[in-house]
Design an enzyme around this catalytic site. Structure first.
Site, mmCIF file in Angstrom:
data_model
loop_
_atom_site.group_PDB
_atom_site.id
_atom_site.type_symbol
_atom_site.label_atom_id
_atom_site.label_comp_id
_atom_site.label_asym_id
_atom_site.label_seq_id
_atom_site.Cartn_x
_atom_site.Cartn_y
_atom_site.Cartn_z
ATOM 1 N N GLU A 44 0.835 -1.193 0.000
ATOM 2 C CA GLU A 44 0.000 0.000 0.000
ATOM 3 C C GLU A 44 0.872 1.247 0.000
ATOM 4 O OE1 GLU A 44 -4.093 -1.212 2.314
ATOM 5 O OE2 GLU A 44 -2.523 -0.275 3.499
ATOM 6 N N CYS A 45 0.609 2.150 -0.920
ATOM 7 C CA CYS A 45 1.283 3.447 -1.008
ATOM 8 C C CYS A 45 2.803 3.263 -0.981
ATOM 9 C CB CYS A 45 0.797 4.387 0.097
ATOM 10 S SG CYS A 45 1.088 6.134 -0.285
ATOM 11 N N GLY A 46 3.477 3.570 0.127
ATOM 12 C CA GLY A 46 4.923 3.380 0.171
ATOM 13 C C GLY A 46 5.330 1.951 -0.102
ATOM 14 N N SER A 49 -1.352 -0.785 -4.433
ATOM 15 C CA SER A 49 -2.218 0.366 -4.691
ATOM 16 C C SER A 49 -1.711 1.561 -3.910
ATOM 17 C CB SER A 49 -3.656 0.062 -4.277
ATOM 18 O OG SER A 49 -3.751 -0.027 -2.858
#
Length: 436
Positions: free
Chosen positions: A326-328, A426
């Site tokens: 997720e993200c990072g 994502s």
């Protein structure tokens, strides 16, 4: 359910977190068991709450969470003496279109659970006009009960007297008056406060905040103002785990995951196996799933690129078992991350994603994601609700899209996430799956 209060304000940056942390510790020091909550999609403040209160803090999010999940999370307060919930942004700030359980406002959370609002007002540069602001918030058509106000950045005794007099005339209780104190400000970076585990001396800082609140607020009046709705909690269930044994990256580069997810997964019997990519640790080989949360990989990109054991462990796991970022964590699964200085750092290469911080661009808001491919624990076609907050720019995204992503208003979002084999990622942080 114990009685509670919501600490809110007319806007961000007016002192909510200072008051909340000081209040949590000051009340705890009086021997009370305090359950903290945080309204909205925030994964930094709850870590500070945990230190101040001595209890895990959980997010309550009326846009992303339906009634059952909100009730299940609020039930974590059972057995405590008092609830203190920190609001987000201004009291009535939220989305234009409603989500699963509302528009995500702090006022909705206060009203749902019957918790009166302590309104923090920055009175710098004004006097009697502060009372007009408080009156407007109290008489808004969607107003929850107002417990009273705490005045922040009071210039002196005369300034305080002028404001108190007008508040009394309008029937608004003043629960505290905080003088200007720049030395109590918490360090910040681009996603908000510096993380709790990175704070040089967090315990001492929170003790100073508690003393500040004790010296300038009426703790007895604040405690007595707490209320709760009369009907008991209506039940509900926390999210179920995506796997039985979950290797979870956990260090200062990977820490952004919502507490209710971990709590629900563990309550259902899942085992969380933490490991540190910054310490060059590989995920446990017995894990069924590797989960890379968000965080600040851009601040540690060189160390991650040099973490051979970590990267090789990811590649080996992906041969026959799923990985999600997720993200990072998503960026670390990609080919490369370019830092703010323009230096390219090679990442795991399990996805083709290339991201850059050289040209910062804010991506912020709620997300609705209709899955086009499976994510661990969620089938294609599932509607996930989450939140996105980062400054990176996508330079390359060659893989299959993971989902059709919309913002809270139903507008398409270009950041669709990626999938390659059993590796998915994502930019949005999962909060829950829509079940209706």
């Amino acid at each position: 359910m114990p009685p509670g209060l919501v600490v809110s304000a007319p806007a961000s940056g007016l002192g909510k977190t200072t008051v909340t942390l000081g209040l949590l510790r000051a009340l705890r020091d009086e021997g009370l068991s305090i359950q903290p909550f945080k309204n909205g999609p925030d994964y930094i403040d709850p870590a500070f709450h945990r230190v101040a209160a001595g209890h895990a803090s959980f997010n309550l999010d009326g846009w992303a969470m339906g009634e059952d999940l909100l009730e299940a999370i609020a039930a974590k307060a059972a057995g405590c003496d008092l609830v203190v919930a920190e609001g987000s942004m201004g009291l009535y700030d939220g989305t234009v279109a409603p989500g699963a359980g509302g528009r995500g406002t702090s006022a909705e959370i206060a009203g749902r659970f019957g918790w009166p609002v302590v309104l923090v007002l920055d009175v710098g540069g004004q006097a009697q006009s502060a009372a007009a602001t408080a009156l407007g918030f109290a008489r808004h058509p969607d107003a929850p009960k107002l417990a009273g106000v705490i005045l922040n950045r009071v210039a002196g005794a005369r300034h305080e007297m002028m404001i108190r007099s007008e508040m009394a005339r309008l029937g608004i209780a003043v629960l505290g008056a905080l003088p200007r104190r720049s030395d109590l400000e918490m360090p910040e970076r681009h996603l908000g406060l510096v993380q709790a585990e990175e704070h040089a001396d967090l315990e001492a800082a929170i003790e100073r905040l508690a003393a500040f609140i004790r010296d300038h607020c009426d703790l007895g009046a604040i405690r007595d103002a707490a209320r709760v709705r009369r009907d008991p909690p209506r039940g509900g269930a926390l999210p179920t785990p995506p796997a039985q044994r979950i290797a979870m990256a956990k260090d200062t580069a990977f820490s952004f995951i919502y507490p209710h997810l971990l709590d629900g997964w563990q309550a259902a019997g899942a085992e969380i196996l933490p490991f540190s990519p910054l310490a060059d640790e590989a995920p446990d080989e017995s894990a069924d799933l590797v989960w890379l949360p968000g965080g600040y990989p851009e601040l540690h990109a060189a160390r991650i690129a040099a973490a051979t054991n970590f990267r090789e462990g990811l590649v080996k796991h992906a041969e026959d078992k799923p990985i999600h970022g997720e993200c990072g964590g998503y960026m670390v699964l990609g080919e490369a991350l370019i830092d703010a200085d323009g230096t390219r750092h090679e990442m795991a290469g399990l996805l083709g994603l290339v991201t850059s911080y050289e040209r910062r661009r804010l991506h912020l808001g709620y997300r609705q994601a209709r899955l086009q491919a499976p994510v661990p624990g969620h089938e294609p076609g599932a509607l996930l609700r989450g939140h996105e907050f980062h400054y990176s720019t996508i330079l390359e995204q060659p893989d299959e899209a993971l989902a059709e992503v919309l913002d809270a208003g139903g507008n398409p979002v270009a950041e669709t996430g990626s999938r390659r084999g059993q590796v998915t990622g994502s930019f949005f942080h999962l909060i829950t799956e829509e079940t209706r």
